[in-house]
Each structure stands twice: as C-alpha cells, then as structure tokens.
Design an enzyme around this catalytic site. Structure first.
Site, PDB file in Angstrom:
ATOM      1  N   LEU A 231      33.117  35.671  36.368  1.00 14.81           N
ATOM      2  CA  LEU A 231      32.213  36.796  36.555  1.00 14.81           C
ATOM      3  C   LEU A 231      32.031  37.138  38.032  1.00 14.81           C
ATOM      4  CD1 LEU A 231      30.225  38.805  35.282  1.00 14.81           C
ATOM      5  CD2 LEU A 231      28.457  37.027  35.492  1.00 14.81           C
ATOM      6  N   ASP A 232      32.286  38.405  38.377  1.00 16.10           N
ATOM      7  CA  ASP A 232      32.075  38.932  39.729  1.00 16.10           C
ATOM      8  C   ASP A 232      32.855  38.171  40.796  1.00 16.10           C
ATOM      9  OD1 ASP A 232      30.385  40.917  38.801  1.00 16.10           O
ATOM     10  OD2 ASP A 232      28.604  39.649  38.975  1.00 16.10           O
ATOM     11  N   GLU A 233      33.938  37.517  40.415  1.00 14.29           N
ATOM     12  CA  GLU A 233      34.735  36.787  41.391  1.00 14.29           C
ATOM     13  C   GLU A 233      36.183  37.257  41.404  1.00 14.29           C
ATOM     14  OE1 GLU A 233      34.314  32.574  40.986  1.00 14.29           O
ATOM     15  OE2 GLU A 233      32.139  32.619  41.081  1.00 14.29           O
TER      16      GLU A 233
END
Length: 288
Positions: A231-233
């Site tokens: 997530l979000d990486e």
C-alpha cells in the site's frame, strides 16, 4: 517535423547496458526510412541498466505498428530488451475511479476535453453516487459500484469487467478511497496510477490535512505513484509541494493540497499516456 499524414510511433526499451545499443537502434530506424523526432536515454550506473525512448515518424508507405514490432524484435532479442512500440496517435484508454472528492477528477476531465491529454475515457467508476452529475456533464458513462467489506470481491469483479469491456490501458485512482486487493493490484501492475496527499510516507488515516495543520507543516505535497500490493509504496512517478505557513486555516490547507494533487496527478497521467515512463525496479525513469 512530421506532417499531418505521417505515422508516428514511440519506442520504449530497457536492457543491460552494453556498447552499440544506440547505434543499432538508430541504424534500424534509418534503414527503414524513419525520421527520429525525439530521443532520450539514461544509463543507470548503479544497476548497469540502459533506458531509451524514441519518438519517430514515417512518411509514405508504412508497415503499421505490428510491422514495426516485427522489425524490431530481432534487435530486442539480441540485447535482451524489455520493449514496446506504440502508435503515438492512438490515445490511451483510461478508466477514472473516484469517491467523493472531485478535484482531481474534474481536472482530468477538463484536460481531456480540451485535448491536453492523450486519452480516451470510456467510463468513470465510483463507490459513491455524488459525482455522477459532474461526470455526465462531460458525456462520460458513470458506473456506481458500491464497496463494503462484504461486497469487495463482487465490486472488483465488476471493475475487471469494465476494464476488459473497454480494452483499458490505464486505471487512474483520482482520489478513490478504497484499497485495491493484492490480486487486482498484481494483475494490473504498471497500469494503475494513484494520487496520494503529501510525500510518502505521510499523515495516515482520516483528515490528513487537519493532521498536518496540527503539526504546523510548512510544505503541503502530493505523490503520484503506480499501485502495487504494498500500500502506497509503489514506484513514484511525480511529486510536488506548495508552501504553507501559520496564517493558513485547515480549509485553506485543504484547498492548497487539492490544487497540488490535481497538478501532480495530471502530470503523471500525461507522461504515462505519452509513453514516457519506464519501470526501474522500485523506481521509475521518467523522460518528461
């Protein structure tokens, strides 16, 4: 300069660096009567990986995109390339996804309508009905697909159907406040762009700008990145910031954040749809 009747293509490639890549590729284009309009390259000395983007035009009789792929395949095999050839005049087909915040969606729809993005938008998908009037005003079909913990698999199956039906090249999460499943993120790897408030990592949870206000931040930023199961990486495409100071209220901070989010997402979408981005592990090479 290409004429209005010339065909135009974009060649993207990456491979282990070695002597002769540029010479071989440009010689092939010259021998086949192509004219190079734009050429950019990057040698990552850390990984010994080479990246290149060439936009070229062809006048007169042209073999088409399939013919160019056939001509380039032996060179790609010789150098162990990951590569693509795309007709530069064929717009990317993109589905936009949104929840209740419409600033990024409205910005993309306006840019698309004004011809600033190399896009076709066959559908907008939302887990809330709030923005349907806005989307309909642009003449774009709106799909309300509610998502709950219990219906998430069915909602993602609906999304997969829309992507398949419209032969979608790109999914844009224009402030879509739902996390894609690991399976969907993996299946659409390199084809989903997300906009995130602030630089990553950032203030997590509800009301991020209010959290930022409480901490007295001096910069408000946004990050556009590809979506991965982490997530979000995912690989970052673009980031930007605006100044903030003690005089700004939380609402003013929100507006400043919305403006920078819209700009950053628009750049990321434009670069993707002009075939300017290559993945480099967890990073990106952006020939902007």
């Amino acid at each position: 300069m290409p004429t209005s009747t010339d065909a135009e293509y974009v060649l993207l490639l990456s491979c282990p660096d070695r002597r002769g890549i540029v010479a071989t590729v440009t010689a092939l284009l010259f021998e086949q009567g192509a004219n190079i309009e734009e050429s950019q390259q990057f040698d990552d000395v850390r990984t010994d990986q080479f990246f290149m983007r060439i936009r070229y035009s062809v006048g007169g009789d042209d073999v088409g995109v399939d013919g160019w792929r056939e001509r380039f395949a032996p060179v790609a095999a010789e150098y162990g390339m990951e590569w693509s050839v795309r007709d530069a005049r064929v717009p990317y087909r993109a589905v936009l996804m949104v929840s209740r915040f419409g600033h990024c969606l409205n910005d993309l729809l306006f840019r698309w309508r004004s011809g600033a993005l190399n896009l076709e938008i066959p559908a907008v998908v939302s887990n809330h009905p709030d923005l349907e009037p806005l989307v309909r005003s642009y003449g774009v079909p709106f799909h309300h697909v509610p998502v709950t913990a219990g219906t998430k698999p069915e909602a993602e199956a609906t999304l997969r159907g829309i992507v398949a039906e419209h032969a979608v090249d790109l999914v844009v999460l224009a402030r879509y406040m739902q996390v894609l499943s690991d399976d969907l993120a993996t299946d659409l790897a390199g084809r989903v762009v997300n906009i995130h408030h602030s630089f990553l990592p950032s203030f997590k949870g509800a009301k991020p700008y209010h959290q930022a206000f409480e901490r007295g931040v001096k910069l408000v930023g946004a990050t556009a990145h590809y979506v991965t199961p982490a997530l979000d990486e995912g690989p970052i495409i673009e980031q930007d910031v605006v100044r903030a100071d003690h005089r700004m209220t939380p609402d003013e901070l929100v507006r400043a954040g919305e403006e920078v989010e819209s700009r950053v997402l628009a750049r990321a979408v434009r670069w993707h749809c002009e075939s300017r981005i290559l993945l480099n592990g967890h990073r990106t090479v952006v020939f902007s």
